[in-house]
Design a protein around this motif. Structure first.
Motif, PDB file in Angstrom:
ATOM      1  N   LEU A  14       0.757  -1.278  -0.133  1.00 52.68           N
ATOM      2  CA  LEU A  14      -0.026  -0.028   0.042  1.00 52.68           C
ATOM      3  C   LEU A  14       0.828   1.427   0.001  1.00 52.68           C
ATOM      4  CD1 LEU A  14      -2.688   1.325  -0.030  1.00 52.68           C
ATOM      5  CD2 LEU A  14      -2.660   1.127   2.490  1.00 52.68           C
ATOM      6  N   LYS A  15       2.012   1.187   0.694  1.00 53.60           N
ATOM      7  CA  LYS A  15       2.736   2.598   0.665  1.00 53.60           C
ATOM      8  C   LYS A  15       3.364   2.751  -0.605  1.00 53.60           C
ATOM      9  CE  LYS A  15       4.416   1.391   5.475  1.00 53.60           C
ATOM     10  NZ  LYS A  15       5.406   1.273   6.372  1.00 53.60           N
ATOM     11  N   LEU A  20       2.942   6.179  -5.462  1.00 58.05           N
ATOM     12  CA  LEU A  20       3.058   6.018  -6.994  1.00 58.05           C
ATOM     13  C   LEU A  20       1.795   7.016  -7.329  1.00 58.05           C
ATOM     14  CD1 LEU A  20       4.325   5.000  -9.474  1.00 58.05           C
ATOM     15  CD2 LEU A  20       2.371   3.161  -9.352  1.00 58.05           C
ATOM     16  N   LEU A  21       0.770   7.018  -6.589  1.00 52.63           N
ATOM     17  CA  LEU A  21      -0.356   7.733  -7.148  1.00 52.63           C
ATOM     18  C   LEU A  21      -0.269   9.160  -6.941  1.00 52.63           C
ATOM     19  CD1 LEU A  21      -3.541   5.646  -5.980  1.00 52.63           C
ATOM     20  CD2 LEU A  21      -2.571   5.674  -8.430  1.00 52.63           C
ATOM     21  N   ASN A  22       0.673   9.570  -5.734  1.00 53.79           N
ATOM     22  CA  ASN A  22       0.903  10.846  -5.686  1.00 53.79           C
ATOM     23  C   ASN A  22       1.972  11.558  -6.786  1.00 53.79           C
ATOM     24  OD1 ASN A  22      -0.401  11.307  -3.059  1.00 53.79           O
ATOM     25  ND2 ASN A  22       1.319  10.474  -2.004  1.00 53.79           N
ATOM     26  N   GLU A  44       0.158  -5.239   3.864  1.00 49.80           N
ATOM     27  CA  GLU A  44      -1.034  -4.544   3.829  1.00 49.80           C
ATOM     28  C   GLU A  44      -1.870  -5.041   2.655  1.00 49.80           C
ATOM     29  OE1 GLU A  44      -0.217  -0.230   5.466  1.00 49.80           O
ATOM     30  OE2 GLU A  44       1.090  -0.592   4.165  1.00 49.80           O
ATOM     31  N   SER A  45      -2.109  -6.288   2.617  1.00 49.06           N
ATOM     32  CA  SER A  45      -3.003  -6.747   1.326  1.00 49.06           C
ATOM     33  C   SER A  45      -4.576  -6.389   1.438  1.00 49.06           C
ATOM     34  CB  SER A  45      -2.804  -8.190   1.198  1.00 49.06           C
ATOM     35  OG  SER A  45      -1.646  -8.543   0.563  1.00 49.06           O
ATOM     36  N   ALA A  46      -4.971  -6.542   2.675  1.00 50.51           N
ATOM     37  CA  ALA A  46      -6.491  -6.176   3.024  1.00 50.51           C
ATOM     38  C   ALA A  46      -6.639  -4.592   2.748  1.00 50.51           C
ATOM     39  CB  ALA A  46      -6.886  -6.681   4.406  1.00 50.51           C
ATOM     40  N   SER A 228       7.549   3.872  -7.789  1.00 51.39           N
ATOM     41  CA  SER A 228       7.595   3.943  -6.331  1.00 51.39           C
ATOM     42  C   SER A 228       9.044   3.876  -6.009  1.00 51.39           C
ATOM     43  CB  SER A 228       6.737   3.025  -5.632  1.00 51.39           C
ATOM     44  OG  SER A 228       7.284   1.760  -5.648  1.00 51.39           O
ATOM     45  N   ASP A 229       9.492   3.708  -4.550  1.00 49.13           N
ATOM     46  CA  ASP A 229      10.846   3.362  -4.129  1.00 49.13           C
ATOM     47  C   ASP A 229      10.758   1.863  -4.266  1.00 49.13           C
ATOM     48  OD1 ASP A 229      11.494   5.789  -3.571  1.00 49.13           O
ATOM     49  OD2 ASP A 229      10.779   5.871  -1.592  1.00 49.13           O
TER      50      ASP A 229
END
Length: 244
Positions: A14-15, A20-22, A44-46, A228-229
């Motif tokens: 999720l992070k 990425l969206l930012n 953080e799958s859920a 992303s990183d």
């Protein structure tokens, strides 16, 4: 200008997705096409599924089904645990659902059940998780599991002689049906590459987010991409699906 953005396999990161969206700075009219495998890997799958459900209420999203999503869907439906899934991220995914209500899980099950096997846009660009084997195209694929498990399409594209023209009789028939094909499933990091890879008219946007790589989004018109990183930097106390 409206963009069509193909986003690679997230695998519970999720992070990375938020980061990425930012970077993408999504605008009205953009379409996000997620290539599958939203779960299994990081912790953080859920939370990824919840985020995507809420995101789709604000932005035009198309969600493709990946093989890991099939396993999670089966578990949410009746509690069945595929042992291959369990050892390849399923354990962490089940743990991520701690604190989610029965109602939440039902909403997530509906999300998985409504995932598309593939998407074909109005410019004859095909988006699917893995590949297909039918020489007549994805619509004629006999076994649906092929669409989220097949690696032969990508392997074939990688080994093709670049001198073979599209109108040649030697050009593989299954590639001729589509202007371009976008896939995930097989990390480009398997080939020592952290960026999207192209072979003939096939583009692979899975850049190894499940392992040591990054999460990637590509503008399918311009071929610009954002990343992303590396996921281990975002989850320093976890191993993801890394075995070392």
């Amino acid at each position: 200008m409206m963009r069509v953005l193909a986003i690679g396999d997230i695998h519970g990161g999720l992070k990375a997705l938020v980061q990425l969206l930012n970077k993408l700075e999504i605008k009205d009219g953009d379409t996000l096409i997620f290539m599958g495998d939203y779960v299994d890997g990081w912790s953080e799958s859920a939370q990824v599924i919840q985020f995507l459900i809420e995101l789709s209420e604000k932005i035009n999203c198309i969600f493709i089904k990946g093989n890991h999503d099939v396993w999670c869907e089966e578990w949410l439906r009746d509690g069945s645990v595929d042992m291959t899934w369990y050892i390849h991220g399923g354990k962490e995914t089940m743990e991520s659902y701690s604190g989610f209500s029965k109602e939440d899980k039902q909403k997530h099950l509906a999300f998985f059940e409504n995932l598309k096997m593939y998407h074909l846009d109005n410019k004859n660009r095909l988006f699917l998780h893995a590949g297909f084997t039918s020489m007549h195209g994805v619509e004629k694929e006999v076994f649906q599991t092929t669409l989220y498990f097949d690696r032969t399409l990508w392997e074939m594209a990688l080994t093709m002689d670049k001198s073979i023209e599209r109108d040649s009789e030697l050009f593989p028939k299954r590639l001729t049906h589509y202007h371009e094909i976008y896939i995930g499933h097989t990390p480009t990091t398997n080939f020592g590459v952290e960026k999207p890879m192209n072979a003939t008219n096939v583009w692979n946007v899975d850049t190894g987010a499940a392992f040591k790589g990054k999460l990637t989004a590509m503008d399918v018109e311009t071929k610009s991409f954002w990343q992303s990183d590396n996921l281990p930097c975002l989850y320093p106390n976890e191993k993801g699906r890394n075995k070392d």
